[in-house]
Design an enzyme around this catalytic site. Structure first.
Site, PDB file in Angstrom:
ATOM      1  N   ARG A 121      42.389  43.986  44.197  1.00 27.69           N
ATOM      2  CA  ARG A 121      43.038  43.874  42.763  1.00 27.69           C
ATOM      3  C   ARG A 121      42.647  44.936  42.173  1.00 27.69           C
ATOM      4  O   ARG A 121      43.463  45.485  41.370  1.00 27.69           O
ATOM      5  CB  ARG A 121      42.920  42.456  42.160  1.00 27.69           C
ATOM      6  CG  ARG A 121      43.251  41.334  42.940  1.00 27.69           C
ATOM      7  CD  ARG A 121      43.202  40.073  42.330  1.00 27.69           C
ATOM      8  NE  ARG A 121      44.045  40.129  40.931  1.00 27.69           N
ATOM      9  CZ  ARG A 121      44.174  39.261  39.953  1.00 27.69           C
ATOM     10  NH1 ARG A 121      43.575  38.019  40.132  1.00 27.69           N
ATOM     11  NH2 ARG A 121      44.905  39.395  38.927  1.00 27.69           N
TER      12      ARG A 121
ATOM     13  N   LYS B 183      43.360  50.792  36.957  1.00 32.24           N
ATOM     14  CA  LYS B 183      44.293  49.584  37.047  1.00 32.24           C
ATOM     15  C   LYS B 183      44.800  48.932  35.662  1.00 32.24           C
ATOM     16  O   LYS B 183      45.944  48.842  35.368  1.00 32.24           O
ATOM     17  CB  LYS B 183      43.599  48.298  37.551  1.00 32.24           C
ATOM     18  CG  LYS B 183      44.157  46.936  37.496  1.00 32.24           C
ATOM     19  CD  LYS B 183      43.107  46.019  38.325  1.00 32.24           C
ATOM     20  CE  LYS B 183      42.182  45.567  37.596  1.00 32.24           C
ATOM     21  NZ  LYS B 183      42.670  44.489  36.552  1.00 32.24           N
ATOM     22  N   ASN B 184      43.850  48.942  34.497  1.00 34.51           N
ATOM     23  CA  ASN B 184      44.116  48.483  33.444  1.00 34.51           C
ATOM     24  C   ASN B 184      44.732  49.237  32.400  1.00 34.51           C
ATOM     25  O   ASN B 184      44.959  49.055  31.417  1.00 34.51           O
ATOM     26  CB  ASN B 184      42.535  48.035  32.996  1.00 34.51           C
ATOM     27  CG  ASN B 184      41.991  46.786  33.605  1.00 34.51           C
ATOM     28  OD1 ASN B 184      42.919  46.155  34.359  1.00 34.51           O
ATOM     29  ND2 ASN B 184      40.969  46.681  33.320  1.00 34.51           N
TER      30      ASN B 184
ATOM     31  N   ARG C  10      41.117  31.767  29.205  1.00 36.80           N
ATOM     32  CA  ARG C  10      41.833  32.844  28.800  1.00 36.80           C
ATOM     33  C   ARG C  10      42.953  32.599  27.962  1.00 36.80           C
ATOM     34  O   ARG C  10      44.194  32.770  28.510  1.00 36.80           O
ATOM     35  CB  ARG C  10      42.133  33.904  29.676  1.00 36.80           C
ATOM     36  CG  ARG C  10      40.610  34.356  30.390  1.00 36.80           C
ATOM     37  CD  ARG C  10      40.712  35.453  31.754  1.00 36.80           C
ATOM     38  NE  ARG C  10      41.209  36.672  31.167  1.00 36.80           N
ATOM     39  CZ  ARG C  10      41.281  37.563  32.219  1.00 36.80           C
ATOM     40  NH1 ARG C  10      41.281  37.441  33.373  1.00 36.80           N
ATOM     41  NH2 ARG C  10      41.519  38.690  31.518  1.00 36.80           N
TER      42      ARG C  10
ATOM     43  N   ASP D  55      33.350  44.106  32.486  1.00 29.31           N
ATOM     44  CA  ASP D  55      33.911  44.487  33.743  1.00 29.31           C
ATOM     45  C   ASP D  55      32.823  45.038  34.620  1.00 29.31           C
ATOM     46  O   ASP D  55      33.003  45.353  35.847  1.00 29.31           O
ATOM     47  CB  ASP D  55      35.151  45.120  33.974  1.00 29.31           C
ATOM     48  CG  ASP D  55      36.381  44.396  33.400  1.00 29.31           C
ATOM     49  OD1 ASP D  55      37.483  44.894  32.843  1.00 29.31           O
ATOM     50  OD2 ASP D  55      36.149  43.015  33.083  1.00 29.31           O
TER      51      ASP D  55
ATOM     52  N   CYS E   5      41.053  32.188  34.636  1.00 28.10           N
ATOM     53  CA  CYS E   5      40.678  32.809  35.854  1.00 28.10           C
ATOM     54  C   CYS E   5      39.244  32.414  35.965  1.00 28.10           C
ATOM     55  O   CYS E   5      38.646  31.880  35.018  1.00 28.10           O
ATOM     56  CB  CYS E   5      40.982  34.198  36.307  1.00 28.10           C
ATOM     57  SG  CYS E   5      39.910  35.265  35.435  1.00 28.10           S
TER      58      CYS E   5
ATOM     59  N   ARG F 283      47.458  37.527  35.192  1.00 32.21           N
ATOM     60  CA  ARG F 283      47.532  37.534  33.342  1.00 32.21           C
ATOM     61  C   ARG F 283      48.313  38.518  32.684  1.00 32.21           C
ATOM     62  O   ARG F 283      48.924  38.425  31.793  1.00 32.21           O
ATOM     63  CB  ARG F 283      46.231  37.388  33.172  1.00 32.21           C
ATOM     64  CG  ARG F 283      45.775  37.127  31.642  1.00 32.21           C
ATOM     65  CD  ARG F 283      44.401  36.961  31.414  1.00 32.21           C
ATOM     66  NE  ARG F 283      44.249  37.227  30.070  1.00 32.21           N
ATOM     67  CZ  ARG F 283      44.596  36.244  29.056  1.00 32.21           C
ATOM     68  NH1 ARG F 283      44.945  34.920  29.668  1.00 32.21           N
ATOM     69  NH2 ARG F 283      44.691  36.382  27.919  1.00 32.21           N
TER      70      ARG F 283
ATOM     71  N   VAL G 240      31.825  38.876  25.812  1.00 32.07           N
ATOM     72  CA  VAL G 240      33.372  38.896  25.669  1.00 32.07           C
ATOM     73  C   VAL G 240      33.850  37.725  26.533  1.00 32.07           C
ATOM     74  O   VAL G 240      34.642  36.948  25.774  1.00 32.07           O
ATOM     75  CB  VAL G 240      33.656  40.264  26.517  1.00 32.07           C
ATOM     76  CG1 VAL G 240      35.297  40.013  26.498  1.00 32.07           C
ATOM     77  CG2 VAL G 240      33.089  41.594  25.686  1.00 32.07           C
TER      78      VAL G 240
HETATM   79  C1  EPZ Z   1      41.348  42.821  29.843  1.00 35.69           C
HETATM   80  O1  EPZ Z   1      41.673  41.488  29.880  1.00 35.69           O
HETATM   81  C2  EPZ Z   1      41.155  43.181  31.080  1.00 35.69           C
HETATM   82  N1  EPZ Z   1      42.309  43.058  31.908  1.00 35.69           N
HETATM   83  C3  EPZ Z   1      40.080  42.666  31.757  1.00 35.69           C
HETATM   84  O2  EPZ Z   1      39.635  42.980  32.893  1.00 35.69           O
HETATM   85  C4  EPZ Z   1      38.868  42.876  30.918  1.00 35.69           C
HETATM   86  O3  EPZ Z   1      37.750  41.944  31.313  1.00 35.69           O
HETATM   87  C5  EPZ Z   1      39.148  42.327  29.268  1.00 35.69           C
HETATM   88  O4  EPZ Z   1      40.340  43.192  28.844  1.00 35.69           O
HETATM   89  C6  EPZ Z   1      37.894  42.638  28.413  1.00 35.69           C
HETATM   90  O5  EPZ Z   1      37.584  43.846  28.250  1.00 35.69           O
HETATM   91  C7  EPZ Z   1      43.373  44.098  32.023  1.00 35.69           C
HETATM   92  O6  EPZ Z   1      43.097  45.077  31.078  1.00 35.69           O
HETATM   93  C8  EPZ Z   1      44.361  43.814  32.904  1.00 35.69           C
HETATM   94  P1  EPZ Z   1      40.895  40.080  26.178  1.00 35.69           P
HETATM   95  P2  EPZ Z   1      42.551  40.457  28.702  1.00 35.69           P
HETATM   96  O7  EPZ Z   1      42.288  39.726  25.669  1.00 35.69           O
HETATM   97  O8  EPZ Z   1      43.319  41.268  27.989  1.00 35.69           O
HETATM   98  C9  EPZ Z   1      39.639  36.106  24.051  1.00 35.69           C
HETATM   99  C10 EPZ Z   1      39.293  43.402  35.202  1.00 35.69           C
HETATM  100  O9  EPZ Z   1      38.399  42.709  35.958  1.00 35.69           O
HETATM  101  N2  EPZ Z   1      41.172  35.796  23.641  1.00 35.69           N
HETATM  102  O10 EPZ Z   1      40.393  41.387  25.511  1.00 35.69           O
HETATM  103  O11 EPZ Z   1      42.735  39.403  29.143  1.00 35.69           O
HETATM  104  C11 EPZ Z   1      39.406  35.832  25.557  1.00 35.69           C
HETATM  105  O12 EPZ Z   1      39.520  34.453  26.033  1.00 35.69           O
HETATM  106  C12 EPZ Z   1      39.772  42.270  34.429  1.00 35.69           C
HETATM  107  O13 EPZ Z   1      40.003  44.165  35.512  1.00 35.69           O
HETATM  108  C13 EPZ Z   1      41.662  34.805  23.184  1.00 35.69           C
HETATM  109  O14 EPZ Z   1      40.901  33.699  22.746  1.00 35.69           O
HETATM  110  O15 EPZ Z   1      40.982  40.148  27.790  1.00 35.69           O
HETATM  111  C14 EPZ Z   1      38.238  36.708  25.848  1.00 35.69           C
HETATM  112  O16 EPZ Z   1      37.227  35.930  25.595  1.00 35.69           O
HETATM  113  C15 EPZ Z   1      39.170  40.974  34.183  1.00 35.69           C
HETATM  114  N3  EPZ Z   1      43.016  34.633  22.907  1.00 35.69           N
HETATM  115  C16 EPZ Z   1      38.304  37.739  24.714  1.00 35.69           C
HETATM  116  O17 EPZ Z   1      39.344  37.347  23.829  1.00 35.69           O
HETATM  117  C17 EPZ Z   1      43.940  35.504  23.157  1.00 35.69           C
HETATM  118  O18 EPZ Z   1      45.053  35.264  22.935  1.00 35.69           O
HETATM  119  C18 EPZ Z   1      38.617  39.039  25.548  1.00 35.69           C
HETATM  120  O19 EPZ Z   1      39.835  39.005  26.045  1.00 35.69           O
HETATM  121  C19 EPZ Z   1      43.355  36.739  23.935  1.00 35.69           C
HETATM  122  C20 EPZ Z   1      42.182  36.690  24.243  1.00 35.69           C
END
Ligand code: EPZ
Length: 429
Positions: A409, A31-32, A130, A317, A125, A101, A339
């Site tokens: 999802r 998916k990701n 996020r 995850d 979420c 997202r 994370v």
């Molecule tokens: C991706 O989300 C995945 N989703 C998530 O999987 C996964 O949990 C996450 O990466 C971490 O591995 C997809 O790939 C579609 P991040 P993403 O940006 O990209 C902070 C699932 O269950 N942050 O790496 O949204 C954020 O708040 C989903 O399949 C900022 O502060 O995650 C978090 O604490 C859930 N500002 C950390 O970074 C930003 O602009 C990591 O988020 C962006 C992120």
């Protein structure tokens, strides 16, 4: 085959435990990986064929967004054929982007293609706040100015920098993907992204973009270099298997025992989980791309202390699913979530089943119990749903998991796969 999965009303699952798992399944496409790659198809009008695409609610939401942006998308088994239907439209409806997202990553490519874009700001979420500040700050360095108005991000392409250096404050998966997918079409611009994410899905996205003619170096490391090109071309590409789906079923196997065989698993993508299995004494065998989990009594397994981290660390995850397993392991385990520091919605639900888990800051302390008992539960998000499903299959008696549609999802052909492992659950709307 009906491909569109709309989630209007939230269904529930009834499970009567304890059950034993034995059987063989094949892991679906990731998916990701599929989501950022689908967003990147906006970078060309030429035909793209993608293979191994999982039929999931999130994938269908992304297809809806591509169709709104002017693409014609058709399924052939688990492949997608993506063609340009009309000129790229970079003003997208609120609903689908708000719903998912990952769709925010269309903002950069649309702005590069049309000079401007209007895309809903994605919501938070239940796994935590996020924000998208890293995305917007990085896009700004690439020459894209954005402003937030009425829940939308309005962006404009203002200038073409020659050299850009973006240093991410945290190795965000989404921000890394978004900036790469934008920088590849900035002709004659050299972009360096440091402290970027190294997840296998990032490498898969870059390999896909390179097959379209992009010039990228360093993917899979914390420093990526992109040389922007004038044009990207059509391609045919097969995405990687889903390591989180594989990890979820592997943990299910460790909890439910007997023997399960998982095909289409890439060892390098799940070795942080296999490491934990080693420490716990879980009996597994990895041969080529097949992972076999053979159950031993949970009483023989050891407690562990785990920290989630960005890849190659243990993935957030898989944190809820691992917590379901550790809740049944004698002794004291702990999981520190680094994370999404507040990702503990599943804790109260597991405790409702008799688990002994308490959270201090971003660490959950788990005291193993010998058994769980069935209970009425509420699922709050995708991975929490998977954790509650695993716990309900081992618990004594009946469990009802309400609000469970989140699970569609991220887990393709869920009922079929559980049936292949001789597991019985009942779904109702
Ligand atoms: C991706 O989300 C995945 N989703 C998530 O999987 C996964 O949990 C996450 O990466 C971490 O591995 C997809 O790939 C579609 P991040 P993403 O940006 O990209 C902070 C699932 O269950 N942050 O790496 O949204 C954020 O708040 C989903 O399949 C900022 O502060 O995650 C978090 O604490 C859930 N500002 C950390 O970074 C930003 O602009 C990591 O988020 C962006 C992120």
């Amino acid at each position: 085959m009906e491909h569109r999965l709309e989630i209007e009303t939230m269904g529930k699952i009834k499970v009567v435990g304890p059950q034993k798992a034995y059987g063989e399944i094949t892991i679906s496409g990731s998916k990701n990986s599929a989501l950022p790659i689908l967003a990147a198809t906006l970078l060309t009008d030429e035909e793209i064929i993608l293979h191994n695409i999982p039929n999931l609610a999130d994938v269908n939401t992304m297809i809806e967004i591509l169709e709104n942006a002017g693409k014609k998308v058709s399924w052939e088994e688990s492949s997608l054929i993506i063609k340009a239907h009309s000129n790229i439209n970079s003003v997208l409806p609120y609903g689908p982007v708000r719903r998912m997202r990952a769709s925010f990553n269309v903002l950069g490519p649309l702005t590069i293609r049309n000079g401007y874009a209007k895309v809903a700001l994605p919501g938070g979420c239940s796994i935590g706040v996020r924000p998208v500040n890293f995305h917007l700050e990085g896009l700004k360095k690439l020459g894209i100015e954005s402003k937030i108005e009425h829940g939308f991000t309005h962006s404009k392409y203002t200038r073409t920098p020659e050299k850009v250096h973006v240093s991410l404050p945290f190795p965000s998966v989404g921000a890394t993907e978004h900036l790469i997918t934008t920088a590849v079409l900035l002709e004659n611009t050299e972009t360096i992204i440091t402290n970027c994410a190294q997840e296998p899905e990032i490498v898969d996205l870059c390999n896909f973009l390179i097959s379209m003619g992009a010039r990228i170096e360093g993917h899979g490391t914390s420093n990526i270099k992109i040389y922007g090109v004038e044009k990207l071309y059509g391609t045919e590409y097969k995405i990687i298997p889903d390591r989180i789906e594989a990890g979820t079923y592997a943990i299910l196997g460790a909890v439910l025992g007997e023997k399960i065989i998982l095909n289409n698993v890439i060892e390098d993508h799940i070795f942080s989980l296999l490491d934990i299995f080693e420490k716990m004494g879980v009996n597994y065998k990895m041969e080529k791309n097949t992972l076999t989990i053979e159950g031993i009594s949970r009483l023989e397994l050891s407690p562990v202390d785990v920290e989630t981290a960005t890849f190659p660390g243990f993935p957030t995850d898989l944190q809820p699913q691992l917590m379901a397993l550790l809740s049944l392991i004698p002794g004291r385990s702990s999981i520190t979530e680094n994370v999404f520091k507040t990702r503990f919605n599943h804790v109260d639900e597991l405790n409702r089943m008799g688990a002994k888990i308490f959270v201090e800051g971003n660490t959950a302390i788990i005291t193993g119990v010998t058994k769980l008992s069935g209970a009425p539960l509420e699922a709050t998000d995708l991975r929490a749903s998977a954790a509650l499903l695993i716990a309900s299959l081992i618990a004594d008696g009946e469990t009802i998991i309400n609000n469970v549609d989140h699970i569609f999802r991220g887990y393709e052909k869920l009922f079929e796969k559980l049936e292949k492992m001789n597991l019985k659950i009942e779904y109702s709307e």
